[in-house]
Design an enzyme around this catalytic site. Sequence first.
Site, short mmCIF file in Angstrom:
data_model
loop_
_atom_site.label_atom_id
_atom_site.label_comp_id
_atom_site.label_asym_id
_atom_site.label_seq_id
_atom_site.Cartn_x
_atom_site.Cartn_y
_atom_site.Cartn_z
N SER A 140 0.87 -1.17 0.00
CA SER A 140 0.00 0.00 0.00
C SER A 140 0.90 1.22 0.00
O SER A 140 2.09 1.13 0.32
CB SER A 140 -0.88 0.00 1.26
OG SER A 140 -1.54 1.24 1.43
N TYR A 153 -2.76 -0.95 10.32
CA TYR A 153 -2.61 -1.13 8.87
C TYR A 153 -1.26 -0.59 8.41
O TYR A 153 -0.56 -1.24 7.62
CB TYR A 153 -3.75 -0.41 8.15
CG TYR A 153 -3.81 -0.66 6.66
CD1 TYR A 153 -4.21 -1.89 6.16
CD2 TYR A 153 -3.46 0.35 5.75
CE1 TYR A 153 -4.28 -2.12 4.78
CE2 TYR A 153 -3.53 0.13 4.38
CZ TYR A 153 -3.93 -1.10 3.91
OH TYR A 153 -4.00 -1.32 2.55
#
Length: 254
Positions: A140, A153
């Site tokens: 990401s 995350y």
Amino acid sequence: MKLQGKVAVITGGTDGIGKAIAIAFAKEGAKIMMVARDERKGQTALEEVRRFGEVAYFKGDVSDSSQVRRMVEETIRKYGKIDILVNNAALCPPGNVLTTSEETWNQVIDVNLKGVFLCSKYIIPHIQKTGGGAIVNIGSINSLMAMENEAAYDASKGGVLMLTRAMALDFARENIRVNCICPGAIETPMLKASLDTSPDPKAARESLTAKHPLRRTGTPDEVAQAALFLATDASSFVTGAVIPVDGGILAGWT
């Protein structure tokens, strides 16, 4: 048919980016094993991807080593080998270190990071038997820059990036290439769920879009095309690489 004769395992393969990768690979001739926990989505995705090529679905949790081993055994039983692994399964609940429960922290790390470790651990021996192959880890932009209220995350995706580099070094001499794609905001159910939890989803979407120089969010297929490049011989001299598919957001980050 750039992947004719290849077998690919795709985790989180029944929705969003994972399903788009499964379709892109199937169109190029690969045989696909999609892995995900939601059987209803799995069966729906199975019918959709099947229109483009040969595909199977395994209901499993990538954070559970026994289920990962069974998934690998089932893939070998069905297809005889594994050439490509796409580690895409992920969770993204909001929270900082104060508001994130220990249970949520463990879930995110287990799926997003431990899942990459386990699938790689049990699939790499089979890729070795084929004389080499490709692993594509879906990181990401959070692998490279932190975002507010996404502590677990951020930590998990930062770990995916460094694990990618470690595996690339460890298995380069065996012709196993390991690379990491770092998507920005992509139109997936996960993104929608994240925006919907904000006090003003419309304002949150507008703010997120404005952060991307291309002034839009990406599509799952745009990530899938990057994964296709990394899975084929077109990227035969690429390993340990980090490829943003982010509409330019990282270009202005320091």
